[in-house]
Scaffold this motif. Structure first.
Motif, PDB file in Angstrom:
ATOM      1  N   ALA A  11       0.733  -1.092  -0.038  1.00  0.00           N
ATOM      2  CA  ALA A  11      -0.196   0.116   0.185  1.00  0.00           C
ATOM      3  C   ALA A  11       0.790   1.039   0.060  1.00  0.00           C
ATOM      4  CB  ALA A  11      -0.936  -0.108   1.105  1.00  0.00           C
ATOM      5  N   ASN A  12       0.257   2.411  -0.659  1.00  0.00           N
ATOM      6  CA  ASN A  12       0.994   3.798  -0.368  1.00  0.00           C
ATOM      7  C   ASN A  12       0.455   4.319   1.052  1.00  0.00           C
ATOM      8  OD1 ASN A  12      -1.533   4.649  -0.858  1.00  0.00           O
ATOM      9  ND2 ASN A  12      -0.620   6.275  -2.016  1.00  0.00           N
ATOM     10  N   ILE A  13       1.298   5.414   1.475  1.00  0.00           N
ATOM     11  CA  ILE A  13       1.103   5.855   2.663  1.00  0.00           C
ATOM     12  C   ILE A  13      -0.403   6.348   2.989  1.00  0.00           C
ATOM     13  CG2 ILE A  13       3.457   5.895   3.441  1.00  0.00           C
ATOM     14  CD1 ILE A  13       3.172   8.975   3.189  1.00  0.00           C
ATOM     15  N   PHE A  14      -1.154   6.697   1.626  1.00  0.00           N
ATOM     16  CA  PHE A  14      -2.492   7.378   1.940  1.00  0.00           C
ATOM     17  C   PHE A  14      -3.433   6.319   1.747  1.00  0.00           C
ATOM     18  CE2 PHE A  14       0.667  10.582   0.273  1.00  0.00           C
ATOM     19  CZ  PHE A  14       0.832  11.628   1.458  1.00  0.00           C
ATOM     20  N   ALA A  15      -3.438   5.175   1.479  1.00  0.00           N
ATOM     21  CA  ALA A  15      -4.335   4.036   1.390  1.00  0.00           C
ATOM     22  C   ALA A  15      -5.098   3.843   2.655  1.00  0.00           C
ATOM     23  CB  ALA A  15      -3.898   2.957   1.114  1.00  0.00           C
ATOM     24  N   PRO A  16      -6.433   3.777   2.669  1.00  0.00           N
ATOM     25  CA  PRO A  16      -7.124   3.396   3.827  1.00  0.00           C
ATOM     26  C   PRO A  16      -6.894   2.089   4.541  1.00  0.00           C
ATOM     27  CG  PRO A  16      -8.301   2.645   1.818  1.00  0.00           C
ATOM     28  CD  PRO A  16      -7.067   3.343   1.302  1.00  0.00           C
TER      29      PRO A  16
ATOM     30  N   SER B 190       4.266  -0.718   2.972  1.00  0.00           N
ATOM     31  CA  SER B 190       4.362   0.455   1.969  1.00  0.00           C
ATOM     32  C   SER B 190       5.720   0.616   1.160  1.00  0.00           C
ATOM     33  CB  SER B 190       4.274   1.679   2.490  1.00  0.00           C
ATOM     34  OG  SER B 190       5.341   2.289   3.274  1.00  0.00           O
ATOM     35  N   ILE B 191       5.630   1.053   0.198  1.00  0.00           N
ATOM     36  CA  ILE B 191       6.867   1.234  -0.748  1.00  0.00           C
ATOM     37  C   ILE B 191       8.001   1.891  -0.003  1.00  0.00           C
ATOM     38  CG2 ILE B 191       7.584   2.397  -2.734  1.00  0.00           C
ATOM     39  CD1 ILE B 191       5.431   1.496  -4.407  1.00  0.00           C
ATOM     40  N   GLU B 192       7.330   3.369   0.422  1.00  0.00           N
ATOM     41  CA  GLU B 192       8.472   4.105   1.099  1.00  0.00           C
ATOM     42  C   GLU B 192       9.000   3.277   2.482  1.00  0.00           C
ATOM     43  OE1 GLU B 192       5.073   6.224  -0.809  1.00  0.00           O
ATOM     44  OE2 GLU B 192       5.409   4.673   0.562  1.00  0.00           O
TER      45      GLU B 192
ATOM     46  N   LEU C 174       9.377  -0.087   3.328  1.00  0.00           N
ATOM     47  CA  LEU C 174      10.274  -0.991   2.938  1.00  0.00           C
ATOM     48  C   LEU C 174      11.691  -0.335   2.208  1.00  0.00           C
ATOM     49  CD1 LEU C 174      11.025  -4.034   2.973  1.00  0.00           C
ATOM     50  CD2 LEU C 174       9.984  -4.116   0.616  1.00  0.00           C
ATOM     51  N   SER C 175      11.726   0.413   1.190  1.00  0.00           N
ATOM     52  CA  SER C 175      12.687   1.056   0.670  1.00  0.00           C
ATOM     53  C   SER C 175      13.712   1.655   1.442  1.00  0.00           C
ATOM     54  CB  SER C 175      12.330   2.128  -0.536  1.00  0.00           C
ATOM     55  OG  SER C 175      11.529   1.477  -1.294  1.00  0.00           O
ATOM     56  N   SER C 176      12.986   2.243   2.735  1.00  0.00           N
ATOM     57  CA  SER C 176      13.868   3.000   3.745  1.00  0.00           C
ATOM     58  C   SER C 176      14.782   1.780   4.625  1.00  0.00           C
ATOM     59  CB  SER C 176      12.849   3.633   4.831  1.00  0.00           C
ATOM     60  OG  SER C 176      12.236   4.968   3.993  1.00  0.00           O
ATOM     61  N   PHE C 177      14.149   0.978   4.864  1.00  0.00           N
ATOM     62  CA  PHE C 177      14.726  -0.270   5.703  1.00  0.00           C
ATOM     63  C   PHE C 177      15.801  -0.877   4.869  1.00  0.00           C
ATOM     64  CE2 PHE C 177      11.184   0.274   8.537  1.00  0.00           C
ATOM     65  CZ  PHE C 177      11.752  -0.440   9.752  1.00  0.00           C
ATOM     66  N   LEU C 178      15.521  -1.215   3.404  1.00  0.00           N
ATOM     67  CA  LEU C 178      16.539  -1.742   2.621  1.00  0.00           C
ATOM     68  C   LEU C 178      17.774  -0.802   2.536  1.00  0.00           C
ATOM     69  CD1 LEU C 178      14.395  -3.220  -0.473  1.00  0.00           C
ATOM     70  CD2 LEU C 178      15.524  -4.110   1.565  1.00  0.00           C
TER      71      LEU C 178
ATOM     72  N   SER D 191      13.486   7.496  -6.032  1.00  0.00           N
ATOM     73  CA  SER D 191      14.390   6.456  -5.843  1.00  0.00           C
ATOM     74  C   SER D 191      13.727   5.406  -4.811  1.00  0.00           C
ATOM     75  CB  SER D 191      15.507   6.940  -4.814  1.00  0.00           C
ATOM     76  OG  SER D 191      15.339   7.862  -3.987  1.00  0.00           O
ATOM     77  N   TYR D 192      12.527   5.952  -3.978  1.00  0.00           N
ATOM     78  CA  TYR D 192      11.779   4.926  -3.173  1.00  0.00           C
ATOM     79  C   TYR D 192      11.109   3.905  -4.125  1.00  0.00           C
ATOM     80  CZ  TYR D 192      12.434   7.968   0.811  1.00  0.00           C
ATOM     81  OH  TYR D 192      13.001   8.475   1.927  1.00  0.00           O
TER      82      TYR D 192
END
Length: 423
Positions: A73-78, A91-93, A95-99, A123-124
């Motif tokens: 999900a993206n961060i604005f999903a319900p 969320s994409i953002e 998981l990308s941050s953790f990687l 890049s995220y």
């Protein structure tokens, strides 16, 4: 940091030929980080932050280890609806941050570009695409995103859904609120619920959803009180901790754990010592790895991030008696939906309420919204006499960070603030 980098290098060596081994190392690393945050974290950091840290790491680890019950999900999903199905939300953002935290973002970014993904894409998103397309991270059971803010978001989800055969649902959010727009989004939410019921073989309990909205309202009320206290009380954090607020205000809002986090933060702040340093209100993402900013903000007695615009994108109470209508209105009226002026007006209003010493706008590489609207925000804050700094960089790709430039501009910005406070 050297230990983390060494661990990340081993993952990158395994990734091309031993994908399962690389995946297991990521899961094990998250387990070790959960242990560290739970037992070995810096005690100068308030307990609420430490608990949020452990919770966030566990949320990501659980989602990776149980993809059959995970939703992208993206961060604005319900996410409130997703909670009713007892699934993990990734969320994409996040998981990308953790990687990137593993220092392996370069491998996945390069992989995505090698298969034809544009280097101008956020890049995220490239990091997430590379992680999935490389076969390291397993696909989720379902995906849901919105048309809010990010023009690359929809195409990223479409690409991943088609390539990895993940059922994907797009919520089309009108940019202005009207009763007809709310009804339009409610119809989409009902369709989304039907798709989720088919995928996870269970029905949605509307009473449970109403309870989640009640906790969300209580959480936001507690956070609003905490935000006011942060103007005068010391509550140290780190850049990474501030990014974890995405779990609190977005991905897991409405859960009992996040409600407890906000209550603990409010309680700690009520007895925290006075703060006489420099308070900064932050706009957009935080480059958690950037050395100059870390040296100033991480567990500092002198500098403090008072708030983040992403944490305040919709603070109005939700109507638990009409949960779908409330969620539709929340998405339509989000400050990130529609014109940038909506966001600029909110930041300007918050500055009047909490009186930070300055505002920093981080323009993340690849995000047209943050870069294109920064000057609009600058003009509004200049009218108020609020010091404002625009920093360009990359939220997760260390290769796009220019520490020397950031250091020079940031320290000049601090001089302006100190002169203004002295006057």
């Amino acid at each position: 940091m050297n230990l983390v980098r060494t661990y990340g290098n081993i993952i990158k060596k395994q990734a091309p030929v031993h994908k399962k081994a690389a995946y297991r190392m990521i899961c094990v690393g998250l387990g070790l980080e959960r242990f560290r945050t739970n037992h070995l974290a810096d005690r100068k950091i308030p307990a609420a932050w430490r608990h949020l840290n452990t919770y966030a790491v566990e949320q990501v680890r659980a989602a990776l280890k149980d993809p059959e019950h995970t939703v992208w999900a993206n961060i604005f999903a319900p996410v409130e609806i997703l909670q009713c199905f007892d699934v993990h939300t990734l969320s994409i953002e996040c998981l990308s941050s953790f990687l990137s935290g593993f220092t392996i973002e370069d491998y996945f970014l390069d992989y995505a570009e090698a298969e034809g993904i544009s280097p101008t894409l956020c890049s995220y998103h490239r990091n997430f695409v590379g992680a999935m397309d490389s076969g390291i991270i397993p696909p989720a059971a379902f995906a849901v995103t919105t048309s809010t803010i990010c023009d690359g978001n929809v195409n990223t989800f479409r690409h991943l859904g088609r390539k990895h055969h993940v059922p994907t649902f797009l919520l089309d959010i009108p940019d202005k609120y009207t009763p007809e727009a709310e009804e339009y989004v409610v119809g989409q939410l009902r369709e989304l619920i039907g798709r989720l019921e088919e995928t996870f073989h269970t029905g949605l309990d509307m009473d449970r959803l109403s309870g989640i909205l009640k906790r969300e309202n209580a959480s936001k009320e507690s956070y609003a009180r905490s935000l006011a206290m942060m103007a005068t009380r010391a509550y140290p954090s780190t850049l990474t901790m501030q990014m974890y607020m995405l779990f609190a205000n977005h991905m897991n809002i409405g859960t009992s754990e996040i409600y407890d986090f906000y209550r603990e933060m409010e309680e700690e702040l009520s007895s925290a010592p006075e703060f006489h340093g420099i308070n900064i209100f932050w706009v957009h993402l935080l480059p958690y790895y950037q050395e100059t900013l870390k040296s100033y903000f991480n567990v500092s007695d002198r500098f403090q991030i008072q708030g983040l615009d992403l944490s305040l994108d919709y603070m109005e109470p939700l109507d638990p008696a009409h949960p779908l209508e409330a969620l539709a209105k929340k998405m339509i009226c989000n400050i990130y939906n529609g014109s940038y002026e909506r966001k600029a007006d909110m930041v300007s209003r918050i500055v009047e309420e909490i009186h930070p010493d300055g505002v920093i706008n981080f323009c993340h590489w690849g995000c047209k919204q943050s870069s294109g609207g920064a000057m609009i925000l600058k003009e509004k804050l200049q009218e108020k006499g609020t010091p404002f700094l625009i920093i360009d960089g990359d939220g997760i790709d260390r290769r796009n960070s220019h520490d020397g430039q950031i250091k020079t501009r940031f320290e000049a910005f601090l001089e302006i603030i100190e002169q203004q406070k002295g006057a």
